[in-house]
Design an enzyme around this catalytic site. Structure first.
Site, PDB file in Angstrom:
ATOM      1  CD  GLU A  12      13.864 -20.257  17.459  1.00  0.00           C
ATOM      2  OE1 GLU A  12      14.152 -19.412  16.606  1.00  0.00           O
ATOM      3  OE2 GLU A  12      12.704 -20.468  17.830  1.00  0.00           O
ATOM      4  CG  HIS A  39       9.460 -24.891  11.326  1.00  0.00           C
ATOM      5  ND1 HIS A  39       9.077 -24.625  10.037  1.00  0.00           N
ATOM      6  CD2 HIS A  39       9.583 -23.682  11.921  1.00  0.00           C
ATOM      7  CE1 HIS A  39       8.983 -23.315   9.868  1.00  0.00           C
ATOM      8  NE2 HIS A  39       9.275 -22.718  11.003  1.00  0.00           N
ATOM      9  CG  HIS A  54      12.140 -21.232   7.068  1.00  0.00           C
ATOM     10  ND1 HIS A  54      11.220 -20.996   8.047  1.00  0.00           N
ATOM     11  CD2 HIS A  54      13.342 -21.245   7.695  1.00  0.00           C
ATOM     12  CE1 HIS A  54      11.845 -20.874   9.209  1.00  0.00           C
ATOM     13  NE2 HIS A  54      13.141 -21.018   9.031  1.00  0.00           N
ATOM     14  CE  LYS A  92       5.422 -21.277  11.071  1.00  0.00           C
ATOM     15  NZ  LYS A  92       6.256 -20.330  11.831  1.00  0.00           N
ATOM     16  NE  ARG A 103      -2.623  -0.721   3.227  1.00  0.00           N
ATOM     17  CZ  ARG A 103      -3.253  -0.756   4.389  1.00  0.00           C
ATOM     18  NH1 ARG A 103      -4.520  -0.441   4.440  1.00  0.00           N
ATOM     19  NH2 ARG A 103      -2.637  -1.078   5.507  1.00  0.00           N
ATOM     20  CE  LYS A 110      10.262 -18.293  19.264  1.00  0.00           C
ATOM     21  NZ  LYS A 110      10.898 -18.520  17.987  1.00  0.00           N
ATOM     22  CE  LYS A 149      16.059 -24.008   9.107  1.00  0.00           C
ATOM     23  NZ  LYS A 149      16.910 -22.880   9.441  1.00  0.00           N
ATOM     24  CG  ASP A 202       6.276 -19.810  15.877  1.00  0.00           C
ATOM     25  OD1 ASP A 202       5.955 -19.238  14.816  1.00  0.00           O
ATOM     26  OD2 ASP A 202       7.414 -19.719  16.376  1.00  0.00           O
TER      27      ASP A 202
HETATM   28  C1  BG6 Z   1       9.768 -19.379  12.213  1.00  0.00           C
HETATM   29  C2  BG6 Z   1       9.111 -19.146  13.538  1.00  0.00           C
HETATM   30  O1  BG6 Z   1       8.916 -20.079  11.359  1.00  0.00           O
HETATM   31  O2  BG6 Z   1      10.970 -20.128  12.408  1.00  0.00           O
HETATM   32  C3  BG6 Z   1      10.050 -18.422  14.499  1.00  0.00           C
HETATM   33  O3  BG6 Z   1       7.940 -18.369  13.357  1.00  0.00           O
HETATM   34  C4  BG6 Z   1      11.366 -19.169  14.602  1.00  0.00           C
HETATM   35  O4  BG6 Z   1       9.469 -18.270  15.771  1.00  0.00           O
HETATM   36  C5  BG6 Z   1      11.930 -19.470  13.225  1.00  0.00           C
HETATM   37  O5  BG6 Z   1      12.267 -18.347  15.332  1.00  0.00           O
HETATM   38  C6  BG6 Z   1      13.142 -20.381  13.332  1.00  0.00           C
HETATM   39  O6  BG6 Z   1      13.744 -20.495  12.080  1.00  0.00           O
HETATM   40  P1  BG6 Z   1      15.315 -20.768  11.934  1.00  0.00           P
HETATM   41  O7  BG6 Z   1      15.524 -20.940  10.476  1.00  0.00           O
HETATM   42  O8  BG6 Z   1      15.993 -19.567  12.504  1.00  0.00           O
HETATM   43  O9  BG6 Z   1      15.580 -21.994  12.744  1.00  0.00           O
END
Ligand code: BG6
Length: 484
Positions: free
Chosen positions: A216, A240, A178, A148, A51, A331, A182, A235
């Site tokens: 993480e 994943h 994603h 996602k 926008r 996290k 990897k 999430d």
């Molecule tokens: C994302 C999540 O899909 O993947 C995040 O929403 C997460 O919360 C991230 O931190 C982790 O991805 P990567 O590639 O850093 O392991």
């Protein structure tokens, strides 16, 4: 080095949400790296759509900043960034109105592959899909890419699938996870199905258990409003971790093609048993001296959303009956590390006697950092003192072994975007897969809600709540250490 990359034809890529965070951090820097590697064919164009009332020049400045900040320090020949910026355009577009669509249409070339990246919230997917058709932008050779979270639960995922299906065939819809982009995740398939060594042992008879860890160090600061409604289960686990589990547990597909692979993954998800609530641990990080607690991060003092989950699951089929899959993600943990470990059973009889202790082969596949694999094997401890046994890792870091080739491997987004252009859906989730994953996840979450479950607080920079350790201890097993 001879390039083994499959060339693609010139394409038009439209990024809806082209000024947003994902575009700046991942999509645009990723495209720039592909451009540097000579994989964006001449005549391709990237069109940001959002926008914002900006023109090409202002957008190019934004892209240039994004490349500098998030491009991972990729250096190219002089003039490469300028040449890349020449491929970039911007059209002010209203996803919920009719403004900008005719101009966007005017920019598209008739004979190229068209990809439309929906880098926006799912509430806009339907509006975008409908307008792509109404304004004549969607051709039979068009693809859409959706991010996602794909829904919040089974009901919303079904509704999203139905909305997209009104305008696009399944073969045109690329649902990104994603993790599938990897390098090491794809390596899982190469290790399993490219070697004779592992597959004969890859079953309940020889495997004691499997551990999947995605740890993480970051908290959720800055993403609190999204994350607090989502939590680690939605999430990370629903997508994943579930994808990782599928790749470990699936049967060999007949060939490496999209539907063959996705059919096998779907069978795994459908074979997952409902999880007993005693086998799930939720956690939430507390405050550290120098960092806010989860509740402070999301500005919700009463939040009962989990920033950590650990669980024990079972895949109910002939291959895996009785072999537990332990998964955990969280996290603000001790280290950023993602790993899959296949822990094999003890040898059936120890000729070395009980004093030799317990020795197990472990195949650990490290996703990040320092991607690679280790295989723990048992050897004789060197030196005098009789037959003492020792487990040593056969260690392979891809960067050390493969050198520059490993370092130049495209990051997940780069690879996946180029797969979209190539029309290869192997590493994207199919609609039925996503729905099956929600169908398994929903009852776990519903159970927490019903029991008013409050996550256990854990110390930042730890391995998560004590109860997660107990989940394994009760079974006479142990998590592998979370270490960088
Ligand atoms: C994302 C999540 O899909 O993947 C995040 O929403 C997460 O919360 C991230 O931190 C982790 O991805 P990567 O590639 O850093 O392991």
């Amino acid at each position: 080095m001879v390039s083994r990359v499959i060339p693609v034809d010139p394409f038009d890529l439209v990024i809806f949400g082209g000024t947003g965070d994902l575009a700046r951090r991942k999509i645009l820097p990723g495209l720039f790296r592909r451009f540097c590697s000579g994989q964006m064919p001449e005549g391709s164009q990237i069109i940001g759509a959002a926008r914002s009332d900006i023109d090409d020049a202002e957008y190019r400045n934004m892209v240039s900043d994004a490349v500098e900040e998030f491009g991972g320090g990729r250096t190219c020949e002089r003039g490469t960034l300028e040449a890349f910026l020449d491929t970039i355009h911007f059209v002010t577009t209203d996803a919920k109105g009719d403004g900008g669509w005719n101009e966007l249409n005017g920019k598209m070339r008739p004979d190229c592959v068209r990809a439309f990246y929906f880098s926006v919230g799912p509430s806009l997917f339907g509006d975008l899909a409908e307008r792509l058709h109404r304004f004549g932008l969607a051709t039979p050779d068009s693809r859409i890419v959706v991010e996602k979270p794909f829904g919040h639960d089974l009901k919303s995922a079904k509704a999203l699938n139905a909305t997209l299906a009104q305008h696009f065939d399944e073969a045109q819809i690329y649902r990104i996870d994603h993790y599938l982009g990897k390098e090491t995740v794809q390596n899982l398939m190469a290790v399993r199905f490219g070697n004779m060594l592992f597959e004969p042992l890859w079953n309940a008879q020889y495997v004691d258990h499997i551990q999947i860890t995605v740890a993480e160090t970051v908290g959720v600061g800055g993403r609190g409003s999204y994350y607090d409604k989502s939590g680690a289960m939605r999430d990370m686990v629903q997508n994943h971790l579930m994808q990782l589990l599928c790749l470990i547990a699936m049967e060999p597909p007949a060939k490496f093609d999209p539907d063959a692979v996705r059919d096998e993954k779907l069978k795994v998800i459908r074979a997952l048993e409902p999880v007993d609530w005693h086998h799930v641990v939720r956690g939430q990080y507390g405050a550290a001296r120098d960092a806010p607690s989860y509740r402070e991060d999301v500005e919700n003092p009463k939040s009962s959303t989990e920033s950590f989950v650990a669980m024990k699951c079972h895949v109910s089929n002939w291959r895996w009956a009785g072999t537990p899959f332990y998964m955990r993600t969280g996290k603000r943990l001790k280290a950023r590390t993602s790993e899959i470990a296949v822990v094999f059973k003890d040898a059936p009889h120890s000729i070395f006697g009980v004093d030799a202790g317990r020795h197990r082969n472990v195949l650990a596949i490290r996703l990040q950092p320092n991607e690679g694999m280790t295989l723990d094997v048992t050897i004789k401890e060197p030196g005098p003192g009789g037959m003492r046994l020792l487990d040593v890792p056969l260690d392979m870091s891809f960067a050390e072994t493969l050198g520059a080739e490993a370092e130049e491997a495209p990051d997940a987004y780069e690879r996946l975007i180029m797969d979209v252009i190539r029309g290869d859906q192997t590493l994207f989730m199919r609609g039925d897969e996503v729905e099956a994953a929600w169908a398994w996840t929903d009852p776990i979450i519903a159970d927490w809600v019903m029991r008013n479950d409050v996550p256990k607080e854990y110390e930042p920079a730890s391995s998560g709540p004590e109860d997660a350790l107990m989940l394994m201890h009760r079974d006479g097993r142990k998590w592998r250490e979370v270490k960088a």
